[in-house]
Design a protein around this motif. Structure first.
Motif, PDB file in Angstrom:
ATOM      1  N   GLN A 446      30.781 -60.375 -10.353  1.00 52.11           N
ATOM      2  CA  GLN A 446      30.656 -59.345 -10.125  1.00 52.11           C
ATOM      3  C   GLN A 446      32.041 -58.549  -9.545  1.00 52.11           C
ATOM      4  O   GLN A 446      33.456 -58.829  -9.959  1.00 52.11           O
ATOM      5  CB  GLN A 446      30.273 -58.603 -10.778  1.00 52.11           C
ATOM      6  N   LEU A 447      32.238 -59.073  -8.274  1.00 55.22           N
ATOM      7  CA  LEU A 447      32.044 -58.727  -7.682  1.00 55.22           C
ATOM      8  C   LEU A 447      34.099 -59.619  -7.672  1.00 55.22           C
ATOM      9  O   LEU A 447      34.800 -58.927  -6.367  1.00 55.22           O
ATOM     10  CB  LEU A 447      31.748 -58.575  -6.394  1.00 55.22           C
ATOM     11  N   ALA A 448      33.633 -60.876  -7.675  1.00 53.94           N
ATOM     12  CA  ALA A 448      34.380 -61.464  -8.101  1.00 53.94           C
ATOM     13  C   ALA A 448      35.048 -61.794  -8.703  1.00 53.94           C
ATOM     14  O   ALA A 448      36.689 -62.139  -8.757  1.00 53.94           O
ATOM     15  CB  ALA A 448      33.772 -63.300  -8.030  1.00 53.94           C
ATOM     16  N   THR A 449      34.613 -61.131  -9.874  1.00 52.22           N
ATOM     17  CA  THR A 449      35.661 -60.630 -11.430  1.00 52.22           C
ATOM     18  C   THR A 449      36.203 -59.695 -10.711  1.00 52.22           C
ATOM     19  O   THR A 449      37.528 -59.563 -10.656  1.00 52.22           O
ATOM     20  CB  THR A 449      35.170 -60.759 -12.577  1.00 52.22           C
ATOM     21  N   ASP A 450      35.828 -58.705 -10.252  1.00 52.51           N
ATOM     22  CA  ASP A 450      37.373 -57.382  -9.731  1.00 52.51           C
ATOM     23  C   ASP A 450      36.471 -56.362  -8.523  1.00 52.51           C
ATOM     24  O   ASP A 450      35.375 -55.324  -9.727  1.00 52.51           O
ATOM     25  CB  ASP A 450      37.079 -56.693 -11.455  1.00 52.51           C
ATOM     26  N   PRO A 451      36.430 -56.859  -7.912  1.00 53.98           N
ATOM     27  CA  PRO A 451      35.550 -55.910  -7.050  1.00 53.98           C
ATOM     28  C   PRO A 451      36.131 -54.591  -6.791  1.00 53.98           C
ATOM     29  O   PRO A 451      35.444 -53.388  -6.128  1.00 53.98           O
ATOM     30  CB  PRO A 451      35.898 -56.657  -4.924  1.00 53.98           C
ATOM     31  N   ASP A 452      37.029 -53.869  -7.878  1.00 47.70           N
ATOM     32  CA  ASP A 452      37.187 -52.452  -7.915  1.00 47.70           C
ATOM     33  C   ASP A 452      36.942 -51.850  -9.224  1.00 47.70           C
ATOM     34  O   ASP A 452      37.551 -50.401  -9.350  1.00 47.70           O
ATOM     35  CB  ASP A 452      39.058 -52.315  -7.490  1.00 47.70           C
ATOM     36  N   ALA A 453      36.151 -53.039  -9.908  1.00 45.92           N
ATOM     37  CA  ALA A 453      36.269 -52.175 -11.490  1.00 45.92           C
ATOM     38  C   ALA A 453      35.315 -50.897 -11.458  1.00 45.92           C
ATOM     39  O   ALA A 453      34.549 -50.946 -10.789  1.00 45.92           O
ATOM     40  CB  ALA A 453      35.309 -52.861 -12.054  1.00 45.92           C
ATOM     41  N   ASP A 454      35.433 -50.022 -11.630  1.00 44.95           N
ATOM     42  CA  ASP A 454      35.174 -48.966 -12.280  1.00 44.95           C
ATOM     43  C   ASP A 454      33.172 -49.364 -12.619  1.00 44.95           C
ATOM     44  O   ASP A 454      32.941 -48.436 -12.519  1.00 44.95           O
ATOM     45  CB  ASP A 454      35.807 -48.552 -13.186  1.00 44.95           C
ATOM     46  N   GLU A 455      33.527 -50.140 -13.548  1.00 42.89           N
ATOM     47  CA  GLU A 455      31.479 -50.471 -14.077  1.00 42.89           C
ATOM     48  C   GLU A 455      30.626 -50.958 -13.101  1.00 42.89           C
ATOM     49  O   GLU A 455      29.503 -50.111 -12.754  1.00 42.89           O
ATOM     50  CB  GLU A 455      31.597 -51.464 -15.008  1.00 42.89           C
TER      51      GLU A 455
END
Length: 514
Positions: A446-455
């Motif tokens: 998930q960090l690789a996908t979007d480290p700033d994701a709200d989820e």
């Protein structure tokens, strides 16, 4: 086209070549070029530049079903003629068309079939025109050949769109009849690069995640601002806003020219709203007011058609820019598939994976995906996440291949999750080390996908809440991303106590690897 800062763009979903070819043939300007290629005959006369003689334009307009007495109709016929020439649908005939050493005396009314003899600067120089060999491709060619013709037409229209309006060119003529480019303030390469940049931004906005949900339509002010407003400028100055306004007016004219070739659907700028804007003076210090969606649309809205997406993608690929299309990995191996879709938005990744699976026997395909998901490199967690997404749509036939990796330290947790979600029997409980390893792997993906994701903070809280003493065990996990994941949890975990424990565990994990 001008290169983007990203080497690879999000993938685009395109119709089949056959559907796109039908769109190309239906594009008004291309269809008119085809009709003129079928109309051209022995009486056709052209000038020294290959343009139709002015006396021929009313007849050409009539052949297109337009009013021959209408000036705009004659201009449309002239434009369609240029496209027909540029695409090879029409070819010039006569001595100079065959070569510089040909005898110009053989041209003329009788020999070329012209109704009248050669005119000064006209048919006497080229003779005439005839249908080109490529016209046969319109009805007898493969869809890809039709699309190649359309791409040639697109190149011609884009070149014309970057040229100033005729009135501006006339004003810039010097006494010798030559264009004074300094006076015109027009640099051909600069103008072409500007239009290419606008179209590249429009392409990116269209294929980006969420572009389809917006209907693919982009406000003209947004496109203009993307080319003018400097990066990092939160509030544009009046001077920059004036540049945006000038760019909008230039783009308004260009998109009007690009719509007939089928590249875009365009709602032009409403001239009335510009007059209203000029009359409105914002109160001092208030700045421009917020506009609602309908007001924004009155400033112009542009949408790339599927054919336009195809055309811009072809131009970018020719320029060396990575512009993938969903489905082009269908004949690649699972390793190439997972590596590629790691850079795709989630929806496009799922669509690509589904197409890949439909081309294969499911048990073998699942086994190949699982093998490609292994690894301790930095991209491995995200590959495993994409593999897990691929398996989500797999039916019972995938179960033997999934069970075969139950004892695999990297895939065993993933396999257990898949089997449990389907209510499979006889699924062995995972060892504690496997549970913690899977948790770290999931967060790393998930960090690789979007480290700033709200989820992401909520995911961390959910995963750690199920395991008492999680951080006492997590730093011992033999996962190459353990330290990185624990550091991220120390920053993002919503529980302050858990975040502190995560930071301590991260320090231990880093020290352990020294």
């Amino acid at each position: 086209m001008s290169a983007e800062s990203r080497s690879t763009l999000p993938p685009v979903r395109l119709p089949s070549d056959a559907e796109l070819a039908r769109e190309a043939l239906g594009a008004p300007l291309f269809a008119r070029a085809v009709r003129l290629a079928r109309w051209v005959g022995p009486g056709t006369q052209v000038d020294g530049n290959g343009e139709l003689e002015p006396a021929q334009l009313p007849e050409a307009a009539a052949a297109l079903g337009l009013d021959p007495a209408d000036e705009d109709a004659r201009a449309d016929a002239s434009q369609a003629w240029r496209v027909a020439l540029d695409t090879g649908l029409v070819e010039l005939t006569g001595p100079e068309a065959d070569g510089p050493e040909a005898d110009g005396s053989e041209t003329g009314g009788a020999e070329t079939g012209g109704a009248q003899g050669p005119q000064s600067g006209g048919a006497g120089e080229f003779g005439g025109a005839a249908a080109g060999e490529d016209l046969a491709l319109v009805t007898g060619g493969a869809p890809a050949e039709v699309l190649d013709l359309w791409l040639s037409a697109l190149d011609a229209v884009l070149a014309d769109a970057a040229v100033p309006e005729l009135d501006d060119l006339v004003d810039a003529l010097d006494q010798g009849g030559t264009i004074d480019f300094d006076r015109l303030d027009w640099n051909p390469q600069r103008e072409a690069d500007f239009l290419d940049g606008v179209l590249a931004n429009l392409y990116l906005l269209t294929v980006a995640e969420g572009g389809a949900e917006r209907g693919g339509a982009v406000p003209l002010p947004v496109l203009a601002a993307s080319m003018v407003v400097p990066d990092g400028m939160a509030r544009p100055t009046d001077a920059v806003l004036e540049q945006v306004s000038d760019a909008m007016m230039r783009l308004d004219d260009q998109f009007r020219q690009l719509e007939p070739i089928g590249l875009v659907e365009y709602r032009p700028v409403d001239e009335a709203v510009l007059a209203e804007t000029d009359d409105e003076e914002p109160a001092a210090g208030t700045g421009p007011r917020e506009l609602d969606a309908e007001e924004v649309s009155r400033y112009g809205m542009v949408r790339l058609t599927p054919l336009g997406l195809y055309g811009l993608r072809a131009r970018m690929r020719e320029a060396g820019i990575g512009a993938p299309a969903v489905g082009e990995l269908a004949d690649k191996g699972a390793d190439a598939l997972l590596d590629a879709v790691c850079d795709y938005p989630e929806g496009a990744a799922q669509a690509e994976i589904e197409q890949w699976l439909t081309r294969r026997e499911l048990p073998a395909a699942v086994a190949e995906l699982l093998a490609a998901a292994r690894g301790a490199d930095q991209g491995a967690p995200l590959r495993r996440l994409r593999c897990q997404q691929a398996l989500a749509s797999a039916g019972p036939a995938a179960e033997p291949a999934v069970r075969a990796v139950l004892d695999d330290p990297e895939l065993g947790g993933l396999a257990r999750v898949w089997l449990a979600e389907r209510g499979a029997a006889d699924v062995p409980a995972p060892a504690g080390a496997m549970v913690y390893w899977l948790t770290v792997d999931t967060i790393a993906a998930q960090l690789a996908t979007d480290p700033d994701a709200d989820e992401l903070p909520l995911l961390m809280e959910s995963l750690t809440a199920h395991h008492t003493g999680f951080f006492d065990q997590a730093w011992r996990v033999e996962h190459p991303a353990a330290g990185e994941v624990l550091e991220a949890m120390g920053r993002l975990h919503p529980d302050r106590k858990a975040a502190k424990e995560a930071r301590k565990a991260a320090y231990k994990a880093r020290s352990r690897r020294i």
